[in-house]
Design a protein around this motif. Sequence first.
Motif, short mmCIF file in Angstrom:
data_model
loop_
_atom_site.label_atom_id
_atom_site.label_comp_id
_atom_site.label_asym_id
_atom_site.label_seq_id
_atom_site.Cartn_x
_atom_site.Cartn_y
_atom_site.Cartn_z
N ILE C 64 0.85 -1.20 0.00
CA ILE C 64 0.00 0.00 0.00
C ILE C 64 0.88 1.24 0.00
N ARG C 65 1.86 1.23 0.89
CA ARG C 65 2.69 2.44 1.03
C ARG C 65 3.54 2.69 -0.20
N ILE C 66 3.97 1.64 -0.89
CA ILE C 66 4.74 1.89 -2.12
C ILE C 66 3.82 2.53 -3.16
N MET C 87 -7.42 -7.01 2.11
CA MET C 87 -6.78 -8.16 2.75
C MET C 87 -5.94 -7.71 3.93
N HIS C 88 -5.29 -6.55 3.80
CA HIS C 88 -4.50 -6.02 4.91
C HIS C 88 -5.38 -5.85 6.15
N GLY C 89 -6.50 -5.16 5.97
CA GLY C 89 -7.39 -4.92 7.11
C GLY C 89 -7.95 -6.22 7.65
N THR C 91 -6.84 -9.30 7.34
CA THR C 91 -5.80 -10.11 7.95
C THR C 91 -5.45 -9.59 9.33
N MET C 92 -5.20 -8.29 9.39
CA MET C 92 -4.74 -7.72 10.65
C MET C 92 -5.78 -7.87 11.73
N VAL C 93 -7.04 -7.65 11.40
CA VAL C 93 -8.06 -7.71 12.44
C VAL C 93 -8.40 -9.15 12.80
N MET C 158 -13.20 -3.53 1.04
CA MET C 158 -12.82 -3.05 2.37
C MET C 158 -13.16 -4.11 3.41
N TRP C 159 -12.61 -3.92 4.59
CA TRP C 159 -12.94 -4.94 5.59
C TRP C 159 -14.36 -4.76 6.12
N TRP C 160 -15.03 -3.63 5.80
CA TRP C 160 -16.43 -3.50 6.22
C TRP C 160 -17.36 -4.20 5.27
N PHE C 409 -6.95 4.74 14.11
CA PHE C 409 -7.04 3.32 14.47
C PHE C 409 -5.71 2.60 14.35
N HIS C 410 -4.78 3.14 13.55
CA HIS C 410 -3.45 2.52 13.62
C HIS C 410 -2.77 2.87 14.93
N TYR C 411 -3.09 4.04 15.43
CA TYR C 411 -2.54 4.40 16.74
C TYR C 411 -2.97 3.40 17.80
N THR C 459 2.01 11.46 10.95
CA THR C 459 1.85 12.20 9.71
C THR C 459 0.47 11.98 9.09
N MET C 460 -0.05 10.76 9.28
CA MET C 460 -1.35 10.47 8.68
C MET C 460 -2.44 11.42 9.19
N HIS C 461 -2.33 11.87 10.46
CA HIS C 461 -3.34 12.80 10.96
C HIS C 461 -3.39 14.03 10.07
N PRO C 469 -8.98 11.26 1.44
CA PRO C 469 -9.81 10.13 1.82
C PRO C 469 -9.03 8.82 1.82
N ARG C 470 -9.58 7.82 2.51
CA ARG C 470 -8.93 6.52 2.54
C ARG C 470 -9.36 5.68 1.34
N SER C 471 -8.82 4.52 1.24
CA SER C 471 -9.19 3.54 0.20
C SER C 471 -8.95 4.03 -1.21
N ILE C 472 -8.10 4.99 -1.40
CA ILE C 472 -7.87 5.46 -2.77
C ILE C 472 -6.52 4.93 -3.24
N ILE C 494 10.65 1.90 7.90
CA ILE C 494 11.38 1.78 9.17
C ILE C 494 10.72 0.71 10.04
N GLN C 495 9.39 0.72 10.07
CA GLN C 495 8.71 -0.32 10.85
C GLN C 495 9.06 -1.70 10.33
N ALA C 496 9.12 -1.81 9.01
CA ALA C 496 9.43 -3.12 8.45
C ALA C 496 10.80 -3.59 8.93
C1 HEA Z 1 -3.78 -4.80 13.77
C2 HEA Z 1 -4.09 -4.12 12.77
C3 HEA Z 1 -3.22 -3.37 11.81
C4 HEA Z 1 -1.86 -3.22 11.76
C5 HEA Z 1 -0.82 -3.80 12.67
C6 HEA Z 1 -1.58 -2.37 10.64
C7 HEA Z 1 -0.29 -1.99 10.27
C8 HEA Z 1 -0.03 -1.08 9.26
N1 HEA Z 1 -0.93 -0.50 8.41
FE1 HEA Z 1 -2.93 -0.85 8.39
N2 HEA Z 1 -4.95 -1.12 8.41
C9 HEA Z 1 -5.65 -1.87 9.31
C10 HEA Z 1 -5.13 -2.54 10.40
C11 HEA Z 1 -3.77 -2.62 10.70
N3 HEA Z 1 -2.75 -2.02 10.00
C12 HEA Z 1 -7.04 -1.85 8.98
C13 HEA Z 1 -8.15 -2.56 9.75
C14 HEA Z 1 -7.19 -1.07 7.82
C15 HEA Z 1 -8.46 -0.72 7.08
C16 HEA Z 1 -8.61 -1.58 5.88
C17 HEA Z 1 -9.80 -1.17 5.08
O1 HEA Z 1 -10.02 0.02 4.85
O2 HEA Z 1 -10.52 -2.08 4.65
C18 HEA Z 1 -5.85 -0.61 7.51
C19 HEA Z 1 -5.57 0.23 6.43
C20 HEA Z 1 -4.32 0.77 6.20
C21 HEA Z 1 -4.08 1.82 5.26
C22 HEA Z 1 -5.12 2.54 4.44
C23 HEA Z 1 -5.39 1.86 3.17
C24 HEA Z 1 -6.41 2.62 2.41
O3 HEA Z 1 -7.44 2.99 2.98
O4 HEA Z 1 -6.16 2.88 1.24
C25 HEA Z 1 -2.73 2.08 5.30
C26 HEA Z 1 -2.07 3.11 4.48
O5 HEA Z 1 -1.03 3.51 4.69
C27 HEA Z 1 -2.15 1.20 6.27
C28 HEA Z 1 -0.79 1.16 6.61
C29 HEA Z 1 -0.26 0.35 7.60
C30 HEA Z 1 1.16 0.32 7.92
C31 HEA Z 1 2.23 1.10 7.24
C32 HEA Z 1 1.29 -0.59 8.94
C33 HEA Z 1 2.60 -0.97 9.63
O6 HEA Z 1 2.51 -0.79 11.00
C34 HEA Z 1 2.98 -2.37 9.30
C35 HEA Z 1 4.28 -2.71 9.97
C36 HEA Z 1 4.67 -4.14 9.79
C37 HEA Z 1 5.47 -4.55 8.84
C38 HEA Z 1 6.00 -3.59 7.87
C39 HEA Z 1 5.85 -5.97 8.74
C40 HEA Z 1 6.83 -6.17 7.64
C41 HEA Z 1 7.37 -7.52 7.60
C42 HEA Z 1 8.39 -7.82 6.86
C43 HEA Z 1 9.07 -6.82 6.01
C44 HEA Z 1 8.89 -9.20 6.84
C45 HEA Z 1 8.68 -9.84 5.53
C46 HEA Z 1 9.16 -11.18 5.64
C47 HEA Z 1 8.46 -12.30 5.43
C48 HEA Z 1 7.05 -12.32 4.94
C49 HEA Z 1 9.11 -13.57 5.69
N4 HEA Z 1 -3.13 0.41 6.80
#
Ligand code: HEA
Lengths: 349, 197, 565
Positions: C64-66, C87-89, C91-93, C158-160, C409-411, C459-461, C469-472, C494-496
């Motif tokens: 996403i960030r790239i 899938m990100h949302g 998976t994470m939830v 979206m995850w909703w 919510f990331h906070y 910074t996201m704030h 808006p999100r999801s774009i 950096i988090q990665a």
């Molecule tokens: C627990 C929940 C959780 C966590 C931990 C995170 C973590 C992160 N999230 Fe996530 N995020 C959500 C829950 C979460 N998110 C949810 C629910 C949504 C909403 C989805 C939706 O709208 O449907 C969302 C949406 C969301 C968006 C908005 C997408 C959009 O609306 O367009 C963004 C954008 O920047 C983002 C960024 C990040 C980033 C940078 C991290 C970082 O903190 C991630 C840091 C972790 C890593 C970077 C791990 C990297 C690992 C490696 C590099 C190892 C690789 C090696 C192997 C695989 C062997 N997230």
Amino acid sequence: MLTEPYRCVKWSAKGFLFLLVFFAWHAVFAEGPQSTPSIFAPASTPASNIYELSLFVIAITGGIFVTVGSLIAYAAFKYRQHGQDDTSEPAQIYGSAQVELAWTVVPVLIVVVLFLTTARMIFAIQDAPKPKSALDVTVVGHQYWWEFNYPRLGIRGVNELHVPLSDANHPTPTFLTLLSADVIHSFWVPQLSGKTDLVPNKINYLWIDPRHPGTYVGQCAQFCGVEHAKMLLRVYVDTPDQFAAWVKNQQQPAVNDPKVAEGRHVFETQACMNCHTIAGTAATGRFGPDLTHLMSRETIASGATTNTPEHLREWIRNPDTFKPGSLMPAMQLNDQQLDQVTAYLSTLK
Amino acid sequence: MSTLAVAQAEREQAWVQPSKGRVAMFCLILAESTIFTIFVVAYVYNIGKSLYGPTPQILEVPIWNSIFLLSSSLTIWLAERAVEHGRIKSFGLWWALTFVLGAIFLVGTGIEWHKLIYEDGLTISTNLFGTTFYSLVGLHASHVILGLIALFTVLMFTVTGHVRKEHADRIQVLALYWHFVDAVWIVVFTVVYVIGR
Amino acid sequence: MADSTFPVPGALEAAPHGRRWSQAAFLAWLHDWVVTVDHKKLGILYMLYSIFFLLVGGVEAILIRIQLVRPDMHFLSPWVFNRVFTMHGTTMVFLVGMTYIFGFANYLVPLMVGARDMAFPRLNALSFWLTFFGGILLYYSFIGGYGLYGASSAPDTMWWAYSPLTERAFSPGHAPDYWALSLIVTGFGTIGASINVIATALCLRCKGMTLMRLPLFVWLNVVTSFLALLAITPLTAAQVMLLIDRYLGGHFFDTQAGGSALIWAHFFWIFGHPEVYVLVLPAFAIANEVIPVFSRKAIFGYPAMAAASVGIAFVSLGVWAHHMFTIGMTSVGNTFFVLSTMLVGIPTGIKIFNWVATMWGGKIRFATPMLFCTAFLFQFLIAGLTGIILSVAPWNWQLHNSYFVIAHFHYVLVGAIVFCIFAGIYYWYPKVTGRMLSEKLGKWHFWLFVIGFHVSFDTMHVLGILGMPRSIFTYEADRGWAPWNFVVSIGGFIQAIAVLVFAFNLVHSYFKGRVAGNDPWDAWTLEWATPSPPPAYNFAEDPVVTSRRPLWDIKHPEDPDWRYE
Ligand code: HEA
Ligand code: HEA
Ligand code: CUA
Ligand SMILES: [Cu+2]
């Protein structure tokens, strides 16, 4: 003694501060329409009300943050272990009912204040009376484009909303009725007002009274499918004269220029007319945008690109160039047909 | 080992905790109630929203059916009592009767659905009423089926002589589920056949 | 740090084990893990599963960030981007958030209450494997089901998954089917696991472990489990309705046939809001153990802490529509949900204050777990306050679905939950493996993660305030969002790196870490009275406790806790 991670912290903190200053809060508080649609640069009553409310809320939450944050920082700093070998245990304290009570009551009071202020503003904005002079517009959200109907003026606009300027002496607010033709969308022009969703089978309302003329940008704010990101919005706030002229033009039927009759023929014989309307012709489709006054718009396909003949031609050849996944199919026209139909569309002022 | 400090303070008293079977069944029932609540809300919300097709007026109130199902709560309670006192024979009879009553209920629902589908032309995809009706009543029926399977299993154990007095607690936990299924029917019945019609 | 065996009844030496690897031994080992019903092994499986998906979800976050690093990127197509963030949302939830809970709870609740296993060991195994297959099913759609190519079968709504976008008319492929089916399956897993936690904590307590002596960790996990039972089921019900619509031609959410788009939103958030507290309460549970031990003080206000958790759970059942302020509720409806939402701040505040009071007057040892918990306190404070900001309905009309919400919510999800997960892992890893995680790598991990976190999410704030808006999948170049997005992406990288350090630490320390001993942190709850790792039966003799901190009583016979209860 600084260990490596700590040095890294210091360095990064500096870097981060630098970046913050570098991208300083430019243009955020300016007046009138901005290319960055900051919610802190309101240009219409609902947006200004929200902005003022937000300052109040920032003050309160900021106050809580500073107080509680410094307590945490103080505790973490003051009571840290001094030296590894200091292993005696501190005095054990298990709790205190008075203290618990105190830090329950204070937040309750804060919540009461916040809640009352908020409630007042909800009613002020949401239930604001509609003046006689208000303009009515019905907004219909479609997957990836906007339809703006002016029921009392008989206009069917697309993607670019024209509204009159509203000043204190001649308040002409615009009241929007929000509908959806397919899925949920959301109407958001941050400088003018908060967003409201367009929900199928439900009627929602929103109002604006812009104070500065110009073009305000916004976009669909509820994920609605592949091209949600390109469902952009433009609101043109016109001076009364401009607005009158615009209305006058929009009320005309489509220009019928015999020079481009071939193009018109292509349009009417290909499937175009199944989806598009051009007033005064056989084309009455409702699935796609009304093209009667296509050339009065600055952009096409809800802001996906600017409205130039080349872009128009490319759009008709293959909409995916600008908007992959939009619901208009590539019509497989040959080059000649493309030229003709583009020429025809280019006359639709 | 120095359990001294421990023993000092602890008064010798019976250490009783709730039965884990019961706790688990109550939790399950809690979870299930939420599912039913959502389906009931969906039903109520959509009353009268159908744009076309049959309306709830075509429903006939399944009085007998309901009596069968609700009386099975009584019979299962009698079965519980019986096994508690070690009267396995009478337990088997009441238990079998419960099973039969539940089965009759299912058959009754089947007959009702048959009529709705073939005479009134109401299927799950006909209109909103069909969708909500079959989902809610069907959800309940699926629970009856689950309950019947469980009842049947215990019945088999009884017939083969495996059920003894010690099993009373487990049987009561299972019976809790059956009571729940019956109680839900009261709600479904009220919503679908009384309020919704 | 003290490293002695405490004479608690039942503490046993672990049998030393050397193993030679052969194929047969490997298969036996694998078989052992697959058929296990031991709560500790299942707990480890849950944790590994959770960490694995944290990496997967993190990779998706990086994608996403790239894509958003600058305007008009063509790194991902719009279709793929939508799938990736969905899938990100999801998976994470569901695969990270819902499983770490049961990882910790499975491992620790029986140990903390002095039991030999969970109440229903086989149900426990079943729950884990259901969750496991749910996750596989979800990812099958992404990797095996052409989700990364043309035809749409990976979730992209979206995850909703708001209806009617998920209806057949607008999602003709199988995306919503995979989404719903896999989450129904993991949902059943959650229900089973929750029942197990509750039954264990209520019915298997060792002698003397009254409810008011349960470690707060256990208390919070019980509250969480109850909340999960009430929260997951509405989602399951709604997803069943969705599948009825999609497969049987039903009309629940079919707006063309008079169905309602609104009702899905309500059902989803009736699940969705309690869900976020389901996720955060176990994080609090971890903080409740770590903060006292490293501050060297008993938790301040134990009854208030327990009561506040119950309060949070209760209030959270009545606030769901604060996710729907823009959907067009009446002004009275909006007002109601503003009030109920703000009320959550009160019990939550009580928790924060009690934690601070616990640190107050202590002797805080800033080992890695405590570092993570201190950062958690700060970040959760900020996150909660942005939550209050979002609950101010008029302002929410602006902020809803903007990056401000993403920041909020990331906070919480990262700044509170992931931080607490890390704290918990650093804290209990010695118990589980018998070896300490490297403190040096731990400090690197911590500082890199904190920095990355703040660079990204602070910074996201701003982006939200600037109207993004999100999801774009992309944005216009002239909006002025580009530099901010760039910074956010840097933070993501950096988090990665930090997460990679962490993963390395996990593996490295398993083989090379310092041997931990039974009680490396000089802690007070029963799990530290067992050897590390604990034997299969945990306690040879059932322990007996007389206070909230059994080990404190033993270590300080001159000043035992039970005098003050
Ligand atoms: C627990 C929940 C959780 C966590 C931990 C995170 C973590 C992160 N999230 Fe996530 N995020 C959500 C829950 C979460 N998110 C949810 C629910 C949504 C909403 C989805 C939706 O709208 O449907 C969302 C949406 C969301 C968006 C908005 C997408 C959009 O609306 O367009 C963004 C954008 O920047 C983002 C960024 C990040 C980033 C940078 C991290 C970082 O903190 C991630 C840091 C972790 C890593 C970077 C791990 C990297 C690992 C490696 C590099 C190892 C690789 C090696 C192997 C695989 C062997 N997230
Ligand atoms: C673990 C997860 C978690 C937690 C704990 C919270 C906690 C809170 N959240 Fe958050 N929230 C999410 C996860 C979480 N949230 C997610 C995932 C979403 C978005 C989902 C999506 O859109 O995809 C969301 C979205 C969200 C919204 C909707 C935004 C929108 O889409 O428009 C709102 C609005 O009210 C909100 C509010 C709150 C509030 C008031 C709290 C409160 O619980 C916070 C309470 C804490 C404090 C207030 C701080 C401490 C208190 C004090 C120091 C006492 C003094 C304070 C006062 C008196 C105010 N959240
Ligand atoms: Cu329309 Cu997003
Ligand atoms: Cu919420």
